[in-house]
Scaffold this motif. Structure first.
Motif, PDB file in Angstrom:
ATOM      1  N   GLN A 295       0.913  -1.297   0.057  1.00 57.15           N
ATOM      2  CA  GLN A 295      -0.023   0.078  -0.190  1.00 57.15           C
ATOM      3  C   GLN A 295       0.871   1.266  -0.034  1.00 57.15           C
ATOM      4  O   GLN A 295       0.559   2.145  -0.673  1.00 57.15           O
ATOM      5  N   ASP A 296       1.893   1.306   0.830  1.00 59.60           N
ATOM      6  CA  ASP A 296       2.866   2.304   0.810  1.00 59.60           C
ATOM      7  C   ASP A 296       3.360   2.585  -0.369  1.00 59.60           C
ATOM      8  O   ASP A 296       3.845   3.780  -0.695  1.00 59.60           O
ATOM      9  N   ALA A 297       3.868   1.427  -0.980  1.00 61.04           N
ATOM     10  CA  ALA A 297       4.620   1.455  -2.310  1.00 61.04           C
ATOM     11  C   ALA A 297       3.767   2.073  -3.411  1.00 61.04           C
ATOM     12  O   ALA A 297       4.175   3.008  -4.002  1.00 61.04           O
ATOM     13  N   PHE A 298       2.458   1.931  -3.398  1.00 60.12           N
ATOM     14  CA  PHE A 298       1.457   2.454  -4.580  1.00 60.12           C
ATOM     15  C   PHE A 298       1.191   3.843  -4.198  1.00 60.12           C
ATOM     16  O   PHE A 298       1.082   4.503  -5.175  1.00 60.12           O
ATOM     17  N   ILE A 299       1.079   4.310  -2.869  1.00 61.54           N
ATOM     18  CA  ILE A 299       1.059   5.760  -2.826  1.00 61.54           C
ATOM     19  C   ILE A 299       2.264   6.497  -3.195  1.00 61.54           C
ATOM     20  O   ILE A 299       2.178   7.612  -3.621  1.00 61.54           O
ATOM     21  N   THR A 300       3.365   6.009  -2.957  1.00 61.88           N
ATOM     22  CA  THR A 300       4.590   6.602  -3.135  1.00 61.88           C
ATOM     23  C   THR A 300       4.594   6.656  -4.669  1.00 61.88           C
ATOM     24  O   THR A 300       5.163   7.677  -5.006  1.00 61.88           O
ATOM     25  N   ALA A 301       4.471   5.613  -5.293  1.00 56.05           N
ATOM     26  CA  ALA A 301       4.526   5.788  -6.896  1.00 56.05           C
ATOM     27  C   ALA A 301       3.738   6.847  -7.375  1.00 56.05           C
ATOM     28  O   ALA A 301       3.984   7.562  -8.254  1.00 56.05           O
ATOM     29  N   TYR A 302       2.302   6.600  -6.861  1.00 58.74           N
ATOM     30  CA  TYR A 302       1.385   7.772  -7.222  1.00 58.74           C
ATOM     31  C   TYR A 302       1.945   9.146  -6.990  1.00 58.74           C
ATOM     32  O   TYR A 302       1.735  10.077  -7.894  1.00 58.74           O
ATOM     33  N   GLU A 303       2.340   9.543  -5.840  1.00 56.82           N
ATOM     34  CA  GLU A 303       2.974  10.576  -5.663  1.00 56.82           C
ATOM     35  C   GLU A 303       4.267  11.114  -6.467  1.00 56.82           C
ATOM     36  O   GLU A 303       4.260  12.271  -6.532  1.00 56.82           O
ATOM     37  N   LYS A 304       4.924  10.107  -6.546  1.00 56.77           N
ATOM     38  CA  LYS A 304       6.495  10.287  -7.153  1.00 56.77           C
ATOM     39  C   LYS A 304       6.292   9.875  -8.562  1.00 56.77           C
ATOM     40  O   LYS A 304       7.524   9.579  -9.194  1.00 56.77           O
ATOM     41  N   ILE A 305       5.215   9.806  -9.456  1.00 60.19           N
ATOM     42  CA  ILE A 305       5.372   9.098 -10.873  1.00 60.19           C
ATOM     43  C   ILE A 305       6.173  10.176 -11.641  1.00 60.19           C
ATOM     44  O   ILE A 305       6.646   9.448 -12.639  1.00 60.19           O
ATOM     45  N   ASN A 306       6.325  11.483 -11.289  1.00 56.46           N
ATOM     46  CA  ASN A 306       7.315  12.230 -12.220  1.00 56.46           C
ATOM     47  C   ASN A 306       8.623  11.825 -12.218  1.00 56.46           C
ATOM     48  O   ASN A 306       9.298  12.409 -13.164  1.00 56.46           O
ATOM     49  N   GLN A 307       9.173  11.178 -11.189  1.00 53.34           N
ATOM     50  CA  GLN A 307      10.398  10.707 -11.060  1.00 53.34           C
ATOM     51  C   GLN A 307      10.672   9.473 -11.894  1.00 53.34           C
ATOM     52  O   GLN A 307      11.869   9.124 -12.052  1.00 53.34           O
ATOM     53  N   LEU A 308       9.688   8.809 -12.484  1.00 53.66           N
ATOM     54  CA  LEU A 308       9.793   7.899 -13.353  1.00 53.66           C
ATOM     55  C   LEU A 308      10.355   8.134 -14.575  1.00 53.66           C
ATOM     56  O   LEU A 308       9.754   8.988 -15.386  1.00 53.66           O
ATOM     57  N   GLU A 309      11.585   7.753 -14.944  1.00 53.30           N
ATOM     58  CA  GLU A 309      12.268   8.382 -16.145  1.00 53.30           C
ATOM     59  C   GLU A 309      11.817   7.521 -17.515  1.00 53.30           C
ATOM     60  O   GLU A 309      11.937   8.267 -18.658  1.00 53.30           O
ATOM     61  N   ASP A 310      11.804   6.243 -17.354  1.00 47.55           N
ATOM     62  CA  ASP A 310      11.475   5.493 -18.591  1.00 47.55           C
ATOM     63  C   ASP A 310       9.941   4.809 -18.345  1.00 47.55           C
ATOM     64  O   ASP A 310       9.867   3.686 -17.569  1.00 47.55           O
ATOM     65  N   ASP A 311       8.991   5.247 -19.129  1.00 46.75           N
ATOM     66  CA  ASP A 311       7.774   4.719 -18.934  1.00 46.75           C
ATOM     67  C   ASP A 311       7.683   3.218 -19.074  1.00 46.75           C
ATOM     68  O   ASP A 311       6.721   2.429 -18.364  1.00 46.75           O
ATOM     69  N   ASP A 312       8.571   2.404 -19.745  1.00 45.80           N
ATOM     70  CA  ASP A 312       8.530   1.126 -20.045  1.00 45.80           C
ATOM     71  C   ASP A 312       9.069   0.344 -18.701  1.00 45.80           C
ATOM     72  O   ASP A 312       9.027  -0.988 -18.632  1.00 45.80           O
ATOM     73  N   LYS A 313       9.579   1.108 -17.840  1.00 44.72           N
ATOM     74  CA  LYS A 313      10.153   0.211 -16.635  1.00 44.72           C
ATOM     75  C   LYS A 313       9.389   0.460 -15.421  1.00 44.72           C
ATOM     76  O   LYS A 313       9.933   0.751 -14.340  1.00 44.72           O
ATOM     77  N   VAL A 314       7.961   0.713 -15.620  1.00 44.72           N
ATOM     78  CA  VAL A 314       6.976   0.636 -14.522  1.00 44.72           C
ATOM     79  C   VAL A 314       7.164  -0.423 -13.222  1.00 44.72           C
ATOM     80  O   VAL A 314       7.334  -0.329 -12.246  1.00 44.72           O
ATOM     81  N   LYS A 315       7.088  -1.398 -13.947  1.00 44.47           N
ATOM     82  CA  LYS A 315       7.339  -2.927 -12.934  1.00 44.47           C
ATOM     83  C   LYS A 315       8.595  -2.555 -12.141  1.00 44.47           C
ATOM     84  O   LYS A 315       8.748  -3.023 -10.889  1.00 44.47           O
TER      85      LYS A 315
END
Length: 191
Positions: A45-65
């Protein structure tokens, strides 16, 4: 519009889709790492919240997993630092419930497989966290050594050493068998 773009626009439906895609995978990983279903659910749950809040830090859209895995591993580490997990044991049934590839077997074969899995799971849980982490990411999550190195922010040789040492310790534990008395326990110090 792609999932990551929708997440960046803070669409809640995109978060739900992300949870559907990776929820079981992340929960299975967290249960194996933390040995506790409730703590694993909290970490996911914490991981999903963090991901949602910090999605702009994801550099490569293909590496979500792999990005989600890295967040989860960090959450699990934080949980391990907060609590004493020495007396928490994993019931392999929890992991079995989340297996996607449930094969239909005869009752005898299923019973034998369950016993083997429980023995292996117990042996894995006896490992020091850093060895358990490497073993789980490599064998259960089928990540490459380079990916594990990136996720854990350690050198590839360190990952190889942890895998080698973890396998060696697992072999010792499995060879020792069901030593219920606790005698002969392997010392879990870092080498």
């Amino acid at each position: 519009m792609g999932l990551v773009q929708r997440l960046k626009e803070k669409q809640e439906s995109a978060l739900s889709e992300l949870m559907q895609l990776y929820g079981d995978y992340l929960l299975r990983t967290a249960v194996l790492l933390l040995k506790d279903r409730q703590a694993a659910e909290e970490a996911v749950q914490d991981a999903f919240i963090t991901a949602y809040e910090k999605i702009n830090q994801l550099e490569d859209d293909d590496k979500v997993k792999s990005w989600m895995t890295a967040i989860l591993v960090n959450r699990c580490r934080a949980q391990m630092r907060k609590r004493n997990w020495k007396h928490v044991f994993l019931s392999f049934d929890l992991v079995e419930r989340f297996r996607e590839d449930d094969l239909h077997r005869g009752p005898e074969e299923s019973l034998l497989l369950l016993a083997e899995n429980q023995h292996l799971s117990s042996a894995i849980q006896e490992l020091n966290y850093k060895y358990r982490e490497a073993i789980i990411l490599f064998y259960f999550n089928e990540m490459k050594i380079s990916e594990i190195s990136e996720q854990l922010n350690v050198n590839e040789n360190t990952v190889k050493a942890r895998l080698s040492r973890g396998r060696s310790l697992l072999k010792e534990i499995l060879m020792r068998g069901g030593d219920e008395s606790g005698e002969g326990k392997i010392k879990k110090t870092a080498r």
